[in-house]
Design a protein around this motif. Structure first.
Motif, PDB file in Angstrom:
ATOM      1  N   ALA A  53       0.720  -1.195  -0.103  1.00  0.00           N
ATOM      2  CA  ALA A  53      -0.157   0.048   0.104  1.00  0.00           C
ATOM      3  C   ALA A  53       0.882   1.026  -0.086  1.00  0.00           C
ATOM      4  O   ALA A  53       0.339   2.398  -0.263  1.00  0.00           O
ATOM      5  CB  ALA A  53      -0.896   0.153   1.255  1.00  0.00           C
ATOM      6  N   THR A  54       2.221   0.961   0.153  1.00  0.00           N
ATOM      7  CA  THR A  54       2.884   2.290   0.234  1.00  0.00           C
ATOM      8  C   THR A  54       3.503   2.701  -1.089  1.00  0.00           C
ATOM      9  O   THR A  54       4.003   3.584  -1.471  1.00  0.00           O
ATOM     10  CB  THR A  54       4.139   2.130   1.210  1.00  0.00           C
ATOM     11  N   SER A  55       3.137   1.677  -2.178  1.00  0.00           N
ATOM     12  CA  SER A  55       3.667   1.966  -3.286  1.00  0.00           C
ATOM     13  C   SER A  55       3.148   3.463  -4.201  1.00  0.00           C
ATOM     14  O   SER A  55       1.999   3.669  -3.664  1.00  0.00           O
ATOM     15  CB  SER A  55       3.593   0.840  -4.389  1.00  0.00           C
ATOM     16  N   ASN A  56       3.718   3.982  -4.861  1.00  0.00           N
ATOM     17  CA  ASN A  56       3.161   5.276  -5.576  1.00  0.00           C
ATOM     18  C   ASN A  56       1.944   4.829  -6.418  1.00  0.00           C
ATOM     19  O   ASN A  56       1.085   5.847  -6.660  1.00  0.00           O
ATOM     20  CB  ASN A  56       4.305   5.801  -6.512  1.00  0.00           C
ATOM     21  N   ALA A  57       1.775   3.507  -6.991  1.00  0.00           N
ATOM     22  CA  ALA A  57       0.629   3.322  -7.595  1.00  0.00           C
ATOM     23  C   ALA A  57      -0.587   3.426  -6.863  1.00  0.00           C
ATOM     24  O   ALA A  57      -1.712   3.627  -7.242  1.00  0.00           O
ATOM     25  CB  ALA A  57       0.731   1.742  -8.305  1.00  0.00           C
ATOM     26  N   VAL A  58      -0.485   3.104  -5.440  1.00  0.00           N
ATOM     27  CA  VAL A  58      -1.648   3.050  -4.777  1.00  0.00           C
ATOM     28  C   VAL A  58      -2.056   4.508  -4.147  1.00  0.00           C
ATOM     29  O   VAL A  58      -3.154   5.145  -4.240  1.00  0.00           O
ATOM     30  CB  VAL A  58      -1.592   2.184  -3.462  1.00  0.00           C
ATOM     31  N   GLY A  59      -0.899   5.071  -3.759  1.00  0.00           N
ATOM     32  CA  GLY A  59      -0.993   6.589  -3.358  1.00  0.00           C
ATOM     33  C   GLY A  59      -1.584   6.776  -1.884  1.00  0.00           C
ATOM     34  O   GLY A  59      -1.734   7.994  -1.558  1.00  0.00           O
ATOM     35  N   LEU A  60      -1.546   5.839  -1.065  1.00  0.00           N
ATOM     36  CA  LEU A  60      -2.021   5.969   0.285  1.00  0.00           C
ATOM     37  C   LEU A  60      -1.072   6.405   1.112  1.00  0.00           C
ATOM     38  O   LEU A  60      -1.271   7.220   2.085  1.00  0.00           O
ATOM     39  CB  LEU A  60      -2.362   4.497   1.074  1.00  0.00           C
ATOM     40  N   ASP A  61       0.168   6.634   0.812  1.00  0.00           N
ATOM     41  CA  ASP A  61       1.347   7.367   1.527  1.00  0.00           C
ATOM     42  C   ASP A  61       0.846   8.749   1.724  1.00  0.00           C
ATOM     43  O   ASP A  61       1.449   9.161   2.709  1.00  0.00           O
ATOM     44  CB  ASP A  61       2.586   6.838   1.014  1.00  0.00           C
ATOM     45  N   ARG A  62       0.679   9.288   0.804  1.00  0.00           N
ATOM     46  CA  ARG A  62       0.279  10.802   0.700  1.00  0.00           C
ATOM     47  C   ARG A  62      -0.505  11.180   1.720  1.00  0.00           C
ATOM     48  O   ARG A  62      -0.570  12.289   2.303  1.00  0.00           O
ATOM     49  CB  ARG A  62      -0.318  11.313  -0.749  1.00  0.00           C
ATOM     50  N   PHE A  63      -1.581  10.526   2.312  1.00  0.00           N
ATOM     51  CA  PHE A  63      -2.535  10.677   3.464  1.00  0.00           C
ATOM     52  C   PHE A  63      -1.622  10.772   4.633  1.00  0.00           C
ATOM     53  O   PHE A  63      -1.610  11.673   5.428  1.00  0.00           O
ATOM     54  CB  PHE A  63      -3.729   9.790   3.444  1.00  0.00           C
ATOM     55  N   TRP A  64      -0.885   9.742   4.773  1.00  0.00           N
ATOM     56  CA  TRP A  64      -0.030   9.809   6.029  1.00  0.00           C
ATOM     57  C   TRP A  64       0.894  10.936   5.885  1.00  0.00           C
ATOM     58  O   TRP A  64       1.017  11.735   6.923  1.00  0.00           O
ATOM     59  CB  TRP A  64       0.851   8.568   6.175  1.00  0.00           C
ATOM     60  N   ARG A  65       1.530  11.104   4.966  1.00  0.00           N
ATOM     61  CA  ARG A  65       2.420  12.338   4.911  1.00  0.00           C
ATOM     62  C   ARG A  65       1.690  13.778   5.009  1.00  0.00           C
ATOM     63  O   ARG A  65       2.218  14.375   5.626  1.00  0.00           O
ATOM     64  CB  ARG A  65       3.354  12.362   3.405  1.00  0.00           C
ATOM     65  N   ASN A  66       0.548  13.880   4.534  1.00  0.00           N
ATOM     66  CA  ASN A  66      -0.203  15.093   4.677  1.00  0.00           C
ATOM     67  C   ASN A  66      -0.602  15.205   6.269  1.00  0.00           C
ATOM     68  O   ASN A  66      -0.467  16.206   6.989  1.00  0.00           O
ATOM     69  CB  ASN A  66      -1.514  15.111   3.737  1.00  0.00           C
ATOM     70  N   VAL A  67      -0.989  14.377   6.940  1.00  0.00           N
ATOM     71  CA  VAL A  67      -1.252  14.139   8.322  1.00  0.00           C
ATOM     72  C   VAL A  67      -0.189  14.588   9.218  1.00  0.00           C
ATOM     73  O   VAL A  67      -0.115  15.488   9.744  1.00  0.00           O
ATOM     74  CB  VAL A  67      -2.062  12.914   8.695  1.00  0.00           C
ATOM     75  N   ARG A  68       0.996  13.880   8.785  1.00  0.00           N
ATOM     76  CA  ARG A  68       2.069  13.960   9.522  1.00  0.00           C
ATOM     77  C   ARG A  68       2.756  15.278   9.535  1.00  0.00           C
ATOM     78  O   ARG A  68       3.125  16.073  10.306  1.00  0.00           O
ATOM     79  CB  ARG A  68       3.301  13.224   9.062  1.00  0.00           C
ATOM     80  N   THR A  69       2.604  16.263   8.405  1.00  0.00           N
ATOM     81  CA  THR A  69       3.034  17.516   7.987  1.00  0.00           C
ATOM     82  C   THR A  69       2.210  18.358   8.548  1.00  0.00           C
ATOM     83  O   THR A  69       3.093  19.441   9.609  1.00  0.00           O
ATOM     84  CB  THR A  69       2.956  17.842   6.420  1.00  0.00           C
ATOM     85  N   HIS A  70       0.954  18.171   8.891  1.00  0.00           N
ATOM     86  CA  HIS A  70       0.021  19.033   9.652  1.00  0.00           C
ATOM     87  C   HIS A  70       0.268  19.024  11.294  1.00  0.00           C
ATOM     88  O   HIS A  70       0.023  19.915  11.839  1.00  0.00           O
ATOM     89  CB  HIS A  70      -1.439  18.655   9.181  1.00  0.00           C
ATOM     90  N   THR A  71       0.567  17.798  11.490  1.00  0.00           N
ATOM     91  CA  THR A  71       0.966  17.483  13.029  1.00  0.00           C
ATOM     92  C   THR A  71       2.209  18.283  13.459  1.00  0.00           C
ATOM     93  O   THR A  71       2.354  18.574  14.597  1.00  0.00           O
ATOM     94  CB  THR A  71       0.907  15.947  13.429  1.00  0.00           C
ATOM     95  N   LEU A  72       3.059  18.504  12.760  1.00  0.00           N
ATOM     96  CA  LEU A  72       4.556  18.906  13.006  1.00  0.00           C
ATOM     97  C   LEU A  72       4.510  20.454  13.075  1.00  0.00           C
ATOM     98  O   LEU A  72       4.952  21.240  13.518  1.00  0.00           O
ATOM     99  CB  LEU A  72       5.679  18.501  12.017  1.00  0.00           C
ATOM    100  N   HIS A  73       3.306  20.910  11.991  1.00  0.00           N
ATOM    101  CA  HIS A  73       3.047  22.577  12.209  1.00  0.00           C
ATOM    102  C   HIS A  73       2.437  22.886  13.401  1.00  0.00           C
ATOM    103  O   HIS A  73       1.473  22.382  13.887  1.00  0.00           O
ATOM    104  CB  HIS A  73       2.424  22.941  11.113  1.00  0.00           C
ATOM    105  N   ASP A  74       3.160  23.710  14.388  1.00  0.00           N
ATOM    106  CA  ASP A  74       2.589  24.043  15.697  1.00  0.00           C
ATOM    107  C   ASP A  74       2.398  22.747  16.415  1.00  0.00           C
ATOM    108  O   ASP A  74       1.497  22.154  16.517  1.00  0.00           O
ATOM    109  CB  ASP A  74       1.195  24.633  15.526  1.00  0.00           C
ATOM    110  N   PRO A  75       3.522  22.146  17.121  1.00  0.00           N
ATOM    111  CA  PRO A  75       3.603  20.867  17.325  1.00  0.00           C
ATOM    112  C   PRO A  75       2.511  20.496  18.532  1.00  0.00           C
ATOM    113  O   PRO A  75       2.316  21.312  19.175  1.00  0.00           O
ATOM    114  CB  PRO A  75       4.985  20.538  17.871  1.00  0.00           C
ATOM    115  N   VAL A  76       1.907  19.256  18.465  1.00  0.00           N
ATOM    116  CA  VAL A  76       1.022  18.806  19.273  1.00  0.00           C
ATOM    117  C   VAL A  76       1.396  18.597  20.833  1.00  0.00           C
ATOM    118  O   VAL A  76       0.883  19.009  21.828  1.00  0.00           O
ATOM    119  CB  VAL A  76       0.453  17.687  18.826  1.00  0.00           C
ATOM    120  N   ALA A  77       2.881  18.471  20.997  1.00  0.00           N
ATOM    121  CA  ALA A  77       3.566  18.463  22.339  1.00  0.00           C
ATOM    122  C   ALA A  77       3.397  19.890  22.798  1.00  0.00           C
ATOM    123  O   ALA A  77       2.984  19.771  24.275  1.00  0.00           O
ATOM    124  CB  ALA A  77       4.972  18.297  21.988  1.00  0.00           C
TER     125      ALA A  77
END
Length: 99
Positions: A53-77
């Protein structure tokens, strides 16, 4: 949450520092919960679907990457600390462009 935003908007310039602080605490708590849920869901997708599911053909990795990017902006800690400080000591977060 929506009722807090509606009251703050209706107060306009009459919004008090305490009301602003309460709203900031609700937003911070919501960010903590949203971060935990979003990361849990996107991580679980890969647990369920496997490495393919991490292959570019499926493209699900972009959702994790987008979520992770948003969580790093103004860190939740920082938000966890603000929420904890509010409930333990009754303080509000300082006014910044992030609150």
């Amino acid at each position: 949450m929506a009722d807090h935003l509606d009251r703050a908007d209706a107060a306009g310039a009459a919004l008090t520092w305490d009301a602003r602080g309460e709203l900031a605490e609700h937003v911070a708590a919501l960010k903590v919960v949203a971060t935990d849920v979003a990361l849990g869901v996107t991580n679980t997708i890969f647990d369920v679907t496997g490495a393919r599911a991490t292959s570019n053909a499926v493209g699900l990795d972009r959702f994790w990457r987008n979520v992770r990017t948003h969580t790093l902006h103004d860190p939740v800690a920082y938000k966890r600390r603000e929420v904890g400080d509010h409930y333990v000591n009754g303080t509000y977060p300082p006014f910044t462009l992030y609150t």
